[in-house]
Write a protein that holds these residues in place. Sequence first.
Motif, mmCIF file in Angstrom:
data_model
loop_
_atom_site.group_PDB
_atom_site.id
_atom_site.type_symbol
_atom_site.label_atom_id
_atom_site.label_comp_id
_atom_site.label_asym_id
_atom_site.label_seq_id
_atom_site.Cartn_x
_atom_site.Cartn_y
_atom_site.Cartn_z
ATOM 1 N N LEU A 26 0.821 -1.203 0.000
ATOM 2 C CA LEU A 26 0.000 0.000 0.000
ATOM 3 C C LEU A 26 0.856 1.255 0.000
ATOM 4 C CD1 LEU A 26 -2.882 1.170 0.301
ATOM 5 C CD2 LEU A 26 -2.608 0.961 2.760
ATOM 6 N N LEU A 78 -9.423 2.541 10.021
ATOM 7 C CA LEU A 78 -8.829 1.218 10.204
ATOM 8 C C LEU A 78 -8.753 0.843 11.682
ATOM 9 C CD1 LEU A 78 -6.000 1.511 7.540
ATOM 10 C CD2 LEU A 78 -7.867 -0.154 7.493
ATOM 11 N N TRP A 170 -7.696 -11.104 3.633
ATOM 12 C CA TRP A 170 -7.856 -10.587 4.995
ATOM 13 C C TRP A 170 -7.917 -11.695 6.039
ATOM 14 C CZ3 TRP A 170 -7.883 -5.361 5.974
ATOM 15 C CH2 TRP A 170 -7.999 -4.526 4.864
ATOM 16 N N ARG A 271 -3.622 -7.982 9.398
ATOM 17 C CA ARG A 271 -3.717 -7.271 8.120
ATOM 18 C C ARG A 271 -4.078 -5.813 8.337
ATOM 19 N NH1 ARG A 271 -2.707 -5.348 4.087
ATOM 20 N NH2 ARG A 271 -3.412 -5.816 1.978
ATOM 21 N N GLU A 274 -1.102 -3.989 9.687
ATOM 22 C CA GLU A 274 -0.120 -3.782 8.624
ATOM 23 C C GLU A 274 -0.480 -2.551 7.798
ATOM 24 O OE1 GLU A 274 1.357 -6.008 4.503
ATOM 25 O OE2 GLU A 274 -0.047 -6.991 5.856
ATOM 26 N N MET A 275 -1.770 -2.397 7.475
ATOM 27 C CA MET A 275 -2.194 -1.242 6.688
ATOM 28 C C MET A 275 -2.009 0.054 7.473
ATOM 29 S SD MET A 275 -5.589 -2.600 4.664
ATOM 30 C CE MET A 275 -5.572 -1.173 3.576
ATOM 31 N N ASP A 278 1.612 0.903 7.335
ATOM 32 C CA ASP A 278 1.985 1.406 6.016
ATOM 33 C C ASP A 278 1.632 2.879 5.883
ATOM 34 O OD1 ASP A 278 3.049 -0.954 5.147
ATOM 35 O OD2 ASP A 278 1.327 -1.539 3.920
#
Length: 287
Positions: A26, A78, A170, A271, A274-275, A278
């Motif tokens: 991403l 998120l 996911w 997941r 992680e986003m 990022d």
Amino acid sequence: MSRRLAPLRPLLIMSAFLLLAACSRLDLAYRNLDLIIPWWIDDYVSLDASQRNWLEPRLQKHLAWHCSTQLPEYVAWLEQSLELSRRRQLSPADLRGQFGQVRGAIRRIAVEITPTVQDLAESLTPRQMGELYVALDERDAELREEHVEPPLKQQIEERAQRMRERVEDWFGPLRSSQRARIDAWARGQGDYNRIWAENREAWQQELRRTLYGRHTADFPRRVTALLQQPEDFWTPAYRQAYRASEAALAELLADLFNSADATQRNALRARIREMVADLKGLACYPG
């Protein structure tokens, strides 16, 4: 991700791209948006040197705005999703609230870029307009060939396969009962592809009429409405199908989450984290 996106709304996809797409890198994709967006525009219309020089600083301004004001909103979205993932059970209403936040993010981008889109459209020459119309027709034909012309059974199978791949990114591997739930969802969508394609083409027809009058006093109002209130131009069939589709998607995702085992829930949380990492790791991120 398709190369040919609507040329006059290239920045609108950033929200959906960041919030919904399962991109393995991403941060890498986001850092290259200043290269990717002009490439998408070039798929529809070839800008001359003066138009490119005019667009570049405006694109940089939009990207700086997006990174400094919108990315923190995505991180908050998120992190809210992460909190939801810690619940034992989710309801479809929980997820519909998340969908609403995505729509709000897309609308904010539409408002931000409207003046640039208006000015760029007014600069298009007759030759560029012809090029744009040909590209739109070609892309519509490609989409119909890929998503509408195959037998309905094939459309449903491909729809289910796409959803399984997205969910597995996911959750990790799915159990047979979860795959069966996705198959049932795909069947329930029925002839959605055709309704979606017809709605897309109806919006484009209004776009063509609006661009034809791009040098009239009413053009700013009309292009603003197309970008910022696209739902006002939906066909009746799509309006009904969209509501039903969103409700069905919320029910599907709630069922998948509620049936997830500990391994799948841990994969989902990893997941999301992680986003978040990022986005926070981008050089332009505030602070």
